[in-house]
Design a protein around this motif. Structure first.
Motif, PDB file in Angstrom:
ATOM      1  N   ASN A   1       0.821  -1.205   0.000  1.00 39.27           N
ATOM      2  CA  ASN A   1       0.000   0.000   0.000  1.00 39.27           C
ATOM      3  C   ASN A   1       0.859   1.261   0.000  1.00 39.27           C
ATOM      4  N   ASP A   2       1.955   1.207   0.745  1.00 33.76           N
ATOM      5  CA  ASP A   2       2.883   2.343   0.760  1.00 33.76           C
ATOM      6  C   ASP A   2       3.508   2.552  -0.612  1.00 33.76           C
ATOM      7  N   PHE A   3       3.765   1.460  -1.315  1.00 38.33           N
ATOM      8  CA  PHE A   3       4.337   1.540  -2.659  1.00 38.33           C
ATOM      9  C   PHE A   3       3.426   2.380  -3.563  1.00 38.33           C
ATOM     10  N   TYR A   4       2.134   2.126  -3.486  1.00 35.56           N
ATOM     11  CA  TYR A   4       1.201   2.928  -4.291  1.00 35.56           C
ATOM     12  C   TYR A   4       1.225   4.385  -3.842  1.00 35.56           C
ATOM     13  N   LYS A   5       1.174   4.619  -2.536  1.00 37.81           N
ATOM     14  CA  LYS A   5       1.108   5.987  -2.013  1.00 37.81           C
ATOM     15  C   LYS A   5       2.354   6.791  -2.359  1.00 37.81           C
ATOM     16  N   MET A   6       3.461   6.096  -2.598  1.00 37.60           N
ATOM     17  CA  MET A   6       4.702   6.768  -2.976  1.00 37.60           C
ATOM     18  C   MET A   6       4.785   7.018  -4.483  1.00 37.60           C
ATOM     19  N   GLY A   7       3.715   6.700  -5.190  1.00 41.35           N
ATOM     20  CA  GLY A   7       3.718   6.898  -6.638  1.00 41.35           C
ATOM     21  C   GLY A   7       4.270   5.720  -7.409  1.00 41.35           C
ATOM     22  N   GLY A   8       4.334   4.573  -6.755  1.00 40.37           N
ATOM     23  CA  GLY A   8       4.950   3.411  -7.374  1.00 40.37           C
ATOM     24  C   GLY A   8       4.229   2.874  -8.596  1.00 40.37           C
ATOM     25  N   PHE A   9       2.913   3.076  -8.666  1.00 42.11           N
ATOM     26  CA  PHE A   9       2.166   2.532  -9.801  1.00 42.11           C
ATOM     27  C   PHE A   9       2.542   3.212 -11.112  1.00 42.11           C
ATOM     28  N   ALA A  10       3.308   4.298 -11.047  1.00 47.48           N
ATOM     29  CA  ALA A  10       3.776   4.956 -12.271  1.00 47.48           C
ATOM     30  C   ALA A  10       4.738   4.063 -13.055  1.00 47.48           C
ATOM     31  N   VAL A  11       5.316   3.066 -12.402  1.00 40.83           N
ATOM     32  CA  VAL A  11       6.260   2.184 -13.112  1.00 40.83           C
ATOM     33  C   VAL A  11       5.544   1.370 -14.192  1.00 40.83           C
ATOM     34  N   PHE A  12       4.255   1.091 -14.004  1.00 45.68           N
ATOM     35  CA  PHE A  12       3.574   0.175 -14.918  1.00 45.68           C
ATOM     36  C   PHE A  12       3.336   0.789 -16.295  1.00 45.68           C
ATOM     37  N   ALA A  13       3.017   2.074 -16.340  1.00 41.98           N
ATOM     38  CA  ALA A  13       2.819   2.723 -17.639  1.00 41.98           C
ATOM     39  C   ALA A  13       4.096   2.653 -18.470  1.00 41.98           C
ATOM     40  N   ILE A  14       5.227   2.804 -17.805  1.00 41.41           N
ATOM     41  CA  ILE A  14       6.515   2.762 -18.513  1.00 41.41           C
ATOM     42  C   ILE A  14       6.907   1.332 -18.852  1.00 41.41           C
ATOM     43  N   CYS A  15       6.782   0.428 -17.887  1.00 41.02           N
ATOM     44  CA  CYS A  15       7.233  -0.952 -18.101  1.00 41.02           C
ATOM     45  C   CYS A  15       6.363  -1.691 -19.115  1.00 41.02           C
ATOM     46  N   TYR A  16       5.053  -1.477 -19.078  1.00 37.95           N
ATOM     47  CA  TYR A  16       4.183  -2.158 -20.034  1.00 37.95           C
ATOM     48  C   TYR A  16       4.302  -1.573 -21.444  1.00 37.95           C
ATOM     49  N   GLY A  17       4.911  -0.399 -21.538  1.00 38.94           N
ATOM     50  CA  GLY A  17       5.176   0.170 -22.856  1.00 38.94           C
ATOM     51  C   GLY A  17       6.507  -0.250 -23.426  1.00 38.94           C
ATOM     52  N   SER A  18       7.273  -1.041 -22.671  1.00 39.92           N
ATOM     53  CA  SER A  18       8.598  -1.476 -23.124  1.00 39.92           C
ATOM     54  C   SER A  18       8.482  -2.568 -24.182  1.00 39.92           C
ATOM     55  N   GLU A  19       9.413  -2.554 -25.134  1.00 41.08           N
ATOM     56  CA  GLU A  19       9.449  -3.618 -26.132  1.00 41.08           C
ATOM     57  C   GLU A  19      10.161  -4.855 -25.607  1.00 41.08           C
ATOM     58  N   ASN A  20      10.791  -4.726 -24.446  1.00 40.15           N
ATOM     59  CA  ASN A  20      11.525  -5.842 -23.862  1.00 40.15           C
ATOM     60  C   ASN A  20      10.575  -6.745 -23.073  1.00 40.15           C
ATOM     61  N   GLU A  21      10.496  -8.016 -23.454  1.00 39.36           N
ATOM     62  CA  GLU A  21       9.525  -8.917 -22.834  1.00 39.36           C
ATOM     63  C   GLU A  21       9.824  -9.189 -21.362  1.00 39.36           C
ATOM     64  N   GLU A  22      11.105  -9.148 -20.973  1.00 42.16           N
ATOM     65  CA  GLU A  22      11.425  -9.402 -19.562  1.00 42.16           C
ATOM     66  C   GLU A  22      10.964  -8.243 -18.684  1.00 42.16           C
ATOM     67  N   VAL A  23      11.050  -7.035 -19.198  1.00 39.72           N
ATOM     68  CA  VAL A  23      10.551  -5.884 -18.442  1.00 39.72           C
ATOM     69  C   VAL A  23       9.056  -6.049 -18.202  1.00 39.72           C
ATOM     70  N   ARG A  24       8.312  -6.404 -19.252  1.00 43.42           N
ATOM     71  CA  ARG A  24       6.860  -6.576 -19.102  1.00 43.42           C
ATOM     72  C   ARG A  24       6.544  -7.753 -18.178  1.00 43.42           C
ATOM     73  N   SER A  25       7.321  -8.827 -18.300  1.00 38.39           N
ATOM     74  CA  SER A  25       7.090 -10.006 -17.459  1.00 38.39           C
ATOM     75  C   SER A  25       7.304  -9.685 -15.986  1.00 38.39           C
ATOM     76  N   ARG A  26       8.390  -8.972 -15.693  1.00 33.18           N
ATOM     77  CA  ARG A  26       8.674  -8.619 -14.298  1.00 33.18           C
ATOM     78  C   ARG A  26       7.657  -7.606 -13.767  1.00 33.18           C
ATOM     79  N   ALA A  27       7.189  -6.738 -14.636  1.00 27.02           N
ATOM     80  CA  ALA A  27       6.155  -5.785 -14.219  1.00 27.02           C
ATOM     81  C   ALA A  27       4.884  -6.531 -13.821  1.00 27.02           C
ATOM     82  N   SER A  28       4.532  -7.572 -14.576  1.00 29.29           N
ATOM     83  CA  SER A  28       3.337  -8.364 -14.243  1.00 29.29           C
ATOM     84  C   SER A  28       3.523  -9.114 -12.933  1.00 29.29           C
ATOM     85  N   SER A  29       4.715  -9.626 -12.703  1.00 27.72           N
ATOM     86  CA  SER A  29       4.989 -10.295 -11.422  1.00 27.72           C
ATOM     87  C   SER A  29       4.816  -9.320 -10.271  1.00 27.72           C
ATOM     88  N   LEU A  30       5.308  -8.107 -10.467  1.00 25.25           N
ATOM     89  CA  LEU A  30       5.199  -7.082  -9.421  1.00 25.25           C
ATOM     90  C   LEU A  30       3.742  -6.694  -9.188  1.00 25.25           C
TER      91      LEU A  30
END
Length: 358
Positions: free
Chosen positions: A132-161
């Motif tokens: 919950n603290d991760f979200y409050k610190m603005g952490g969910f901003a990582v997903f817009a960037i990571c899911y826009g990556s062409e690198n499949e491992e970045v997207r895979s790790r973003a989904s795990s997170l």
């Protein structure tokens, strides 16, 4: 051979040591000090023993914890403490550095700092409060960037997170829905493959299960049809996760079940079972079990469609040599239950009708 005299023993490399009181002889210090701690648990035990010695009434043999030792203990404890907020902030900075993340090309290995940022976050956000603290610190901003990556491992790790953040966590499930991440995932699963697809389905599962608003959204966005299509992907791990979700929705949401019936899910599953067994087959059989549980006439009609030969498929499946192993007892139970529920009942009905016509 070395001497057994404690004064002559060399300290173990890496072991915690602390200064002895200048007011005691070496022999007294060795006799009175607790065993030197080598871990956090040991350090805490040392603190308890030292405090107990300090507070024990009438114990003339052990003196109070002097200031020099007390300061050492406080410093040692501080060195073992982690500033979780600082760790989260540093990891978020790495993963929201759009220039750096966008520079990671397709198929390229992740830079160490990016890999470490994902690893550290996954270690900490399993704790609901930290998530919950991760979200409050603005952490969910990582997903817009990571899911826009062409690198499949970045997207895979973003989904795990994302899956770890949302698992059994209504707060993060709500935030993921509000941020539109469920719709992002539903779009991604149509193009992802392999491990990345399996991780994406993991994130969807964690984002929706036991959280009705997200379940309703998935149904409204055509997610049932998407999940049905994913039952036929070549990767068993992804098929298993898709089948698990299909079973969940068929069991808990009547409107989802209606969509599965409309798309003739029985035909899809029968064809998959006929192809052979893998790790997803048990879940496919369990879908048929749930779909036919209330003896829905439409489902029974699909199951009894002569062109499918479902009865033959199930009987042949029971003959597979690997099913002799007790590990597959649930699969055998599903098959026998389906044969009895769908086809034996039909035989009884046919027999009654035959007698009535005589």
């Amino acid at each position: 051979m070395g001497s057994n005299n404690p004064e002559n023993r060399r300290p173990m490399s890496g072991a915690l040591t602390y200064p002895a009181s200048s007011q005691q002889s070496p022999a007294q210090r060795v006799a009175e000090q607790p065993r030197q701690p080598r871990s956090l648990q040991g350090l805490l035990r040392f603190a308890m023993e030292a405090t107990q010695a300090e507070d024990a009434p009438g114990n003339s043999e052990v003196g109070p914890l002097d200031e020099e030792r007390r300061q050492f203990l406080e410093d040692a404890l501080k060195s073992l403490q982690v500033n979780v907020a600082e760790v989260l902030e540093n990891a978020i900075k790495v993963l929201t550095n759009s220039a750096k993340m966008n520079s990671i090309q397709l198929g390229e290995a992740l830079p160490d700092d990016v890999k470490n940022a994902f690893t550290v976050l996954l270690d900490y956000v399993e704790d609901l409060d930290v998530a919950n603290d991760f979200y409050k610190m603005g952490g969910f901003a990582v997903f817009a960037i990571c899911y826009g990556s062409e690198n499949e491992e970045v997207r895979s790790r973003a989904s795990s997170l994302l899956g770890t953040l949302c698992q059994n966590n209504p707060f993060c499930q709500t935030r993921a829905l509000e941020c539109g991440l469920l719709n992002v995932l539903l779009n991604l699963v149509e193009s992802e493959r392999g491990v990345t697809l399996a991780k994406c389905l993991f994130a969807i599962s964690c984002a929706v299960r036991e959280f009705e608003p997200s379940c309703r959204e998935l149904i409204a966005q055509g997610g049932c049809y998407t999940l049905l299509q994913l039952l036929s992907v070549p990767e068993p791990a992804a098929r298993t996760k898709a089948a698990f979700l299909v079973r969940y929705f068929a069991q808990h949401y009547s409107e989802a079940k209606e969509q599965f019936v409309k798309e003739n899910i029985v035909r899809t599953i029968t064809a998959l079972i006929e192809k052979g067994r893998d790790e997803s087959t048990e879940h496919l059989l369990s879908i048929l079990q749930v779909m036919s549980d209330d003896l829905d006439p439409k489902v029974l009609s699909q199951c009894r469609d002569p062109s499918l030969k479902l009865e033959t498929v199930l009987k042949n499946y029971l003959k597979r040599p690997e099913l002799k192993d007790d590990r597959y007892c649930e699969e055998k139970e599903y098959c026998n239950e389906l044969l009895n529920r769908i086809f034996n009942q039909q035989q009884r009905v046919d027999h009654v009708e035959e007698l009535a016509d005589r």
